[in-house]
Design a protein around this motif. Structure first.
Motif, PDB file in Angstrom:
ATOM      1  N   SER A 332       0.821  -1.218   0.000  1.00 37.02           N
ATOM      2  CA  SER A 332       0.000   0.000   0.000  1.00 37.02           C
ATOM      3  C   SER A 332       0.852   1.263   0.000  1.00 37.02           C
ATOM      4  CB  SER A 332      -0.954  -0.001   1.196  1.00 37.02           C
ATOM      5  OG  SER A 332      -0.248  -0.086   2.419  1.00 37.02           O
ATOM      6  N   GLY A 333       2.046   1.189   0.595  1.00 38.85           N
ATOM      7  CA  GLY A 333       2.927   2.347   0.600  1.00 38.85           C
ATOM      8  C   GLY A 333       3.492   2.682  -0.760  1.00 38.85           C
ATOM      9  N   ALA A 334       3.370   1.755  -1.704  1.00 38.83           N
ATOM     10  CA  ALA A 334       3.861   1.986  -3.073  1.00 38.83           C
ATOM     11  C   ALA A 334       2.720   2.349  -4.024  1.00 38.83           C
ATOM     12  CB  ALA A 334       4.587   0.747  -3.584  1.00 38.83           C
ATOM     13  N   LEU A 335       1.485   2.397  -3.485  1.00 35.69           N
ATOM     14  CA  LEU A 335       0.327   2.753  -4.302  1.00 35.69           C
ATOM     15  C   LEU A 335      -0.024   4.220  -4.091  1.00 35.69           C
ATOM     16  CD1 LEU A 335      -1.939  -0.363  -3.550  1.00 35.69           C
ATOM     17  CD2 LEU A 335      -0.335  -0.066  -5.449  1.00 35.69           C
ATOM     18  N   SER A 336      -0.627   4.831  -5.093  1.00 43.90           N
ATOM     19  CA  SER A 336      -1.043   6.230  -4.977  1.00 43.90           C
ATOM     20  C   SER A 336      -2.121   6.525  -6.013  1.00 43.90           C
ATOM     21  CB  SER A 336       0.150   7.177  -5.186  1.00 43.90           C
ATOM     22  OG  SER A 336       0.599   7.125  -6.528  1.00 43.90           O
ATOM     23  N   PRO A 337      -2.969   7.537  -5.772  1.00 44.37           N
ATOM     24  CA  PRO A 337      -4.039   7.877  -6.720  1.00 44.37           C
ATOM     25  C   PRO A 337      -3.519   8.256  -8.110  1.00 44.37           C
ATOM     26  CG  PRO A 337      -4.393   8.954  -4.605  1.00 44.37           C
ATOM     27  CD  PRO A 337      -3.018   8.361  -4.559  1.00 44.37           C
ATOM     28  N   ASN A 338      -2.309   8.805  -8.164  1.00 48.26           N
ATOM     29  CA  ASN A 338      -1.761   9.250  -9.443  1.00 48.26           C
ATOM     30  C   ASN A 338      -0.728   8.282 -10.025  1.00 48.26           C
ATOM     31  OD1 ASN A 338      -3.235  11.716  -9.300  1.00 48.26           O
ATOM     32  ND2 ASN A 338      -1.695  12.520  -7.878  1.00 48.26           N
ATOM     33  N   GLY A 339      -0.532   7.173  -9.351  1.00 49.90           N
ATOM     34  CA  GLY A 339       0.447   6.200  -9.838  1.00 49.90           C
ATOM     35  C   GLY A 339      -0.200   4.839 -10.000  1.00 49.90           C
ATOM     36  N   LEU A 340       0.332   3.865  -9.289  1.00 51.76           N
ATOM     37  CA  LEU A 340      -0.258   2.525  -9.272  1.00 51.76           C
ATOM     38  C   LEU A 340      -1.335   2.529  -8.200  1.00 51.76           C
ATOM     39  CD1 LEU A 340       3.120   0.565  -9.385  1.00 51.76           C
ATOM     40  CD2 LEU A 340       1.554   0.954 -11.290  1.00 51.76           C
ATOM     41  N   ARG A 341      -2.580   2.345  -8.610  1.00 49.24           N
ATOM     42  CA  ARG A 341      -3.694   2.559  -7.680  1.00 49.24           C
ATOM     43  C   ARG A 341      -4.133   1.301  -6.948  1.00 49.24           C
ATOM     44  NH1 ARG A 341      -7.545   5.240 -12.016  1.00 49.24           N
ATOM     45  NH2 ARG A 341      -6.490   3.581 -13.185  1.00 49.24           N
ATOM     46  N   THR A 342      -3.911   0.135  -7.544  1.00 55.11           N
ATOM     47  CA  THR A 342      -4.388  -1.113  -6.951  1.00 55.11           C
ATOM     48  C   THR A 342      -3.328  -2.201  -7.094  1.00 55.11           C
ATOM     49  OG1 THR A 342      -5.342  -1.931  -9.018  1.00 55.11           O
ATOM     50  CG2 THR A 342      -6.752  -0.526  -7.629  1.00 55.11           C
ATOM     51  N   PRO A 343      -3.407  -3.260  -6.293  1.00 54.06           N
ATOM     52  CA  PRO A 343      -2.501  -4.389  -6.501  1.00 54.06           C
ATOM     53  C   PRO A 343      -2.615  -4.974  -7.906  1.00 54.06           C
ATOM     54  CG  PRO A 343      -3.530  -4.553  -4.360  1.00 54.06           C
ATOM     55  CD  PRO A 343      -4.220  -3.430  -5.068  1.00 54.06           C
ATOM     56  N   LYS A 383      17.268 -12.042  -8.557  1.00 58.96           N
ATOM     57  CA  LYS A 383      17.029 -11.253  -9.773  1.00 58.96           C
ATOM     58  C   LYS A 383      15.645 -10.615  -9.736  1.00 58.96           C
ATOM     59  CE  LYS A 383      16.712 -13.622 -13.617  1.00 58.96           C
ATOM     60  NZ  LYS A 383      17.103 -14.360 -14.856  1.00 58.96           N
ATOM     61  N   GLY A 384      14.647 -11.397  -9.324  1.00 60.08           N
ATOM     62  CA  GLY A 384      13.286 -10.881  -9.283  1.00 60.08           C
ATOM     63  C   GLY A 384      13.107  -9.772  -8.269  1.00 60.08           C
ATOM     64  N   LEU A 385      13.727  -9.911  -7.097  1.00 65.05           N
ATOM     65  CA  LEU A 385      13.598  -8.880  -6.070  1.00 65.05           C
ATOM     66  C   LEU A 385      14.380  -7.628  -6.440  1.00 65.05           C
ATOM     67  CD1 LEU A 385      13.656 -11.024  -2.810  1.00 65.05           C
ATOM     68  CD2 LEU A 385      11.697  -9.930  -3.907  1.00 65.05           C
ATOM     69  N   ASP A 386      15.485  -7.793  -7.157  1.00 68.48           N
ATOM     70  CA  ASP A 386      16.200  -6.616  -7.682  1.00 68.48           C
ATOM     71  C   ASP A 386      15.281  -5.822  -8.606  1.00 68.48           C
ATOM     72  OD1 ASP A 386      18.523  -7.279  -6.333  1.00 68.48           O
ATOM     73  OD2 ASP A 386      19.529  -8.160  -8.081  1.00 68.48           O
ATOM     74  N   ARG A 387      14.606  -6.535  -9.487  1.00 66.13           N
ATOM     75  CA  ARG A 387      13.690  -5.878 -10.429  1.00 66.13           C
ATOM     76  C   ARG A 387      12.512  -5.248  -9.694  1.00 66.13           C
ATOM     77  NH1 ARG A 387      13.067 -10.386 -15.299  1.00 66.13           N
ATOM     78  NH2 ARG A 387      15.282 -10.496 -15.904  1.00 66.13           N
ATOM     79  N   LEU A 388      11.981  -5.972  -8.704  1.00 65.36           N
ATOM     80  CA  LEU A 388      10.859  -5.456  -7.936  1.00 65.36           C
ATOM     81  C   LEU A 388      11.247  -4.169  -7.211  1.00 65.36           C
ATOM     82  CD1 LEU A 388       8.008  -5.751  -6.667  1.00 65.36           C
ATOM     83  CD2 LEU A 388       9.054  -7.186  -4.905  1.00 65.36           C
ATOM     84  N   GLU A 389      12.409  -4.159  -6.610  1.00 62.00           N
ATOM     85  CA  GLU A 389      12.873  -2.976  -5.877  1.00 62.00           C
ATOM     86  C   GLU A 389      13.023  -1.774  -6.812  1.00 62.00           C
ATOM     87  OE1 GLU A 389      16.372  -1.676  -2.695  1.00 62.00           O
ATOM     88  OE2 GLU A 389      16.414  -3.662  -3.637  1.00 62.00           O
ATOM     89  N   SER A 390      13.609  -1.997  -7.974  1.00 61.12           N
ATOM     90  CA  SER A 390      13.769  -0.911  -8.956  1.00 61.12           C
ATOM     91  C   SER A 390      12.413  -0.409  -9.433  1.00 61.12           C
ATOM     92  CB  SER A 390      14.594  -1.392 -10.156  1.00 61.12           C
ATOM     93  OG  SER A 390      15.901  -1.749  -9.764  1.00 61.12           O
ATOM     94  N   PHE A 391      11.496  -1.319  -9.637  1.00 58.66           N
ATOM     95  CA  PHE A 391      10.150  -0.978 -10.095  1.00 58.66           C
ATOM     96  C   PHE A 391       9.440  -0.104  -9.061  1.00 58.66           C
ATOM     97  CE2 PHE A 391       5.594  -2.070 -10.057  1.00 58.66           C
ATOM     98  CZ  PHE A 391       5.228  -1.770 -11.370  1.00 58.66           C
ATOM     99  N   VAL A 392       9.494  -0.482  -7.789  1.00 55.49           N
ATOM    100  CA  VAL A 392       8.828   0.275  -6.729  1.00 55.49           C
ATOM    101  C   VAL A 392       9.455   1.658  -6.606  1.00 55.49           C
ATOM    102  CG1 VAL A 392       8.415   0.411  -4.238  1.00 55.49           C
ATOM    103  CG2 VAL A 392       8.048  -1.749  -5.444  1.00 55.49           C
ATOM    104  N   LYS A 393      10.769   1.734  -6.665  1.00 57.43           N
ATOM    105  CA  LYS A 393      11.447   3.022  -6.556  1.00 57.43           C
ATOM    106  C   LYS A 393      11.084   3.934  -7.730  1.00 57.43           C
ATOM    107  CE  LYS A 393      15.338   1.513  -3.704  1.00 57.43           C
ATOM    108  NZ  LYS A 393      16.786   1.212  -3.641  1.00 57.43           N
ATOM    109  N   LYS A 394      10.945   3.361  -8.900  1.00 54.30           N
ATOM    110  CA  LYS A 394      10.568   4.144 -10.095  1.00 54.30           C
ATOM    111  C   LYS A 394       9.220   4.804  -9.918  1.00 54.30           C
ATOM    112  CE  LYS A 394       8.920   3.314 -14.816  1.00 54.30           C
ATOM    113  NZ  LYS A 394       8.684   2.299 -15.855  1.00 54.30           N
ATOM    114  N   TYR A 395       8.245   4.044  -9.392  1.00 53.91           N
ATOM    115  CA  TYR A 395       6.894   4.597  -9.259  1.00 53.91           C
ATOM    116  C   TYR A 395       6.725   5.415  -7.980  1.00 53.91           C
ATOM    117  CZ  TYR A 395       4.936   2.437 -13.386  1.00 53.91           C
ATOM    118  OH  TYR A 395       4.664   2.134 -14.689  1.00 53.91           O
ATOM    119  N   SER A 396       7.670   5.303  -7.072  1.00 49.96           N
ATOM    120  CA  SER A 396       7.613   6.104  -5.843  1.00 49.96           C
ATOM    121  C   SER A 396       8.298   7.461  -6.021  1.00 49.96           C
ATOM    122  CB  SER A 396       8.271   5.361  -4.683  1.00 49.96           C
ATOM    123  OG  SER A 396       7.595   4.145  -4.428  1.00 49.96           O
ATOM    124  N   ALA A 397       9.108   7.542  -7.081  1.00 49.33           N
ATOM    125  CA  ALA A 397       9.892   8.770  -7.306  1.00 49.33           C
ATOM    126  C   ALA A 397       8.972   9.943  -7.668  1.00 49.33           C
ATOM    127  CB  ALA A 397      10.901   8.541  -8.426  1.00 49.33           C
TER     128      ALA A 397
END
Length: 397
Positions: A332-343, A383-397
């Motif tokens: 939920s901390g990586a979700l936002s109304p203007n970004g990724l809104r749902t799981p 490898k998957g968690l590296d990608r996941l971490e980069s993905f979350v940081k991208k949308y949190s920026a």
């Protein structure tokens, strides 16, 4: 000549395609296109079936054991199931109280069809395995969803169950350890739930698919509680315990009258489980059990790594799984109304952009989570968690 109507039967609209199967299909589509996908969606061991089990199946072929068998499975396999359950959990079932089916999912489907009628209420804790909700709907029942506490590791309590019971309650389904959360119902609490079910005249179905994969306690079955055999129904599977997902062998342990009803249903659907797979299953249950401990040790190592990595990602928290091989992070901390809104959006974009497959929490009845299976190699996990971490940081920026 009049054409047949194109409309499907109404009951088929009561169920949906399994969300986990849908994620696997999308991941496979990308793989066929040459994309390097890390699949955290699939819920099956990445270990090979042990050699002794495979040899037993090969011997069955060599001996031409390829004809129909008894509808509920051969006597030797049903005896092996009740013997293994007694050895592992201290229960006392007999062969007439056992039916072998085409996988654990088939056992659950059979059971709901045999017990749940129109308007019957079935208590299902949240988060739940996707199939429970749909098979109850298909049987004409009404799923009654019970919220568990994430702060308490999603562990179900008797008090939560009791609040949901009504005069229409027919059945409660408990999966411990749980898919998708890895939550565990402690033995004392499970006994309270069992006594509550007995007192109120309600069936208790215990899904023991992951029962041998516990990280900090001994395997346990509520069916071992004295006096509970006439209330408890066990749904079991060899798929995870012995890395036999494709063999499709599951079982039901229940009062003989329930088993008789299930056999009647099975006689008009699948008939007997596959003959060759039954011979492999006999060896799995009667043979060496050391492969289970080997897998558990590896799952524990992976779990500790996965939870540590997930908790280090800003915007993600995660309850510790106490069994099975899934993590259920709160995103939920990586979700936002203007970004990724749902799981759902999170999982779709994670697969499309980062090429990591995970199952959105909506499939399991929650709106803040995704399910990650760590039944894959450490190389893939890293490898998957590296990608996941980069993905979350991208949308949190």
């Amino acid at each position: 000549m009049q054409q047949a109507s194109s409309h499907l039967a109404d009951r088929i609209s009561l169920i949906s395609v399994s969300s986990t199967a849908r994620v696997s299909a999308e991941a496979e589509k990308l793989r066929r296109a040459g994309v390097d996908v890390v699949d955290f969606g699939v819920g099956e061991p990445d270990f090979p079936t042990p050699d002794n089990i495979k040899r037993a199946a090969i011997a069955a072929l060599d001996q031409n054991f390829t004809r129909y068998t008894a509808m509920p499975g051969v006597q030797e396999l049903r005896q092996a199931v009740v013997d293994r359950h007694k050895a592992d959990y201290g229960t006392s079932y007999s062969v007439p109280e056992c039916v072998v089916s085409v996988g654990g999912k088939h056992a659950i489907f059979n059971m709901t069809q045999a017990l749940v009628g129109d308007g019957d209420e079935v208590i299902i804790p949240i988060p739940y395995w996707v199939t429970y909700y749909d098979v109850v709907n298909y049987a004409g029942g009404k799923p009654v969803l019970v919220e568990t506490s994430e702060a308490e590791g999603f562990a179900l309590t008797a008090a939560q169950v009791e609040k949901a019971i009504t005069p229409k309650t027919r059945l409660m389904i408990v999966n411990s350890p749980c898919n998708p959360s890895g939550a565990l119902v402690e033995q004392a609490e499970f006994e309270k739930i069992a006594h509550l079910a007995k007192k109120r005249g309600i069936w208790l179905m215990t899904d023991e698919c992951y029962c041998r994969f516990l990280y900090d306690s001994d395997p346990y079955s509520v069916a071992s509680v004295p006096g509970m055999k006439d209330t408890v129904i066990v749904a079991g599977s060899l798929s995870k315990t012995y890395a036999m997902t494709g063999w499709r062998i599951g079982f039901t342990l229940a009062p003989a009258e329930v088993c008789t009803a299930i056999i009647k249903l099975q006689s008009h659907s699948t008939s007997n489980p596959t003959s060759i797979a039954q011979k492999g299953a006999i060896e799995a249950l009667n043979g060496p059990q050391d492969s289970v401990d080997v897998m558990l040790a590896e799952y524990r190592k992976r779990r500790d790594y996965v939870i540590g990595r997930l908790r280090a990602i800003p915007g993600i928290t995660c309850a510790e799984p106490r069994g099975a091989f899934y993590a259920y992070p709160n995103i939920s901390g990586a979700l936002s109304p203007n970004g990724l809104r749902t799981p759902m959006e999170f999982a779709e974009k994670l697969l499309a952009e980062a090429h990591v497959a995970a199952v959105p929490g909506e499939a399991f009845g929650t709106e803040k989570h995704v399910r990650i299976s760590y039944a894959t190699s450490m190389e893939n996990i890293q490898k998957g968690l590296d990608r996941l971490e980069s993905f979350v940081k991208k949308y949190s920026a």
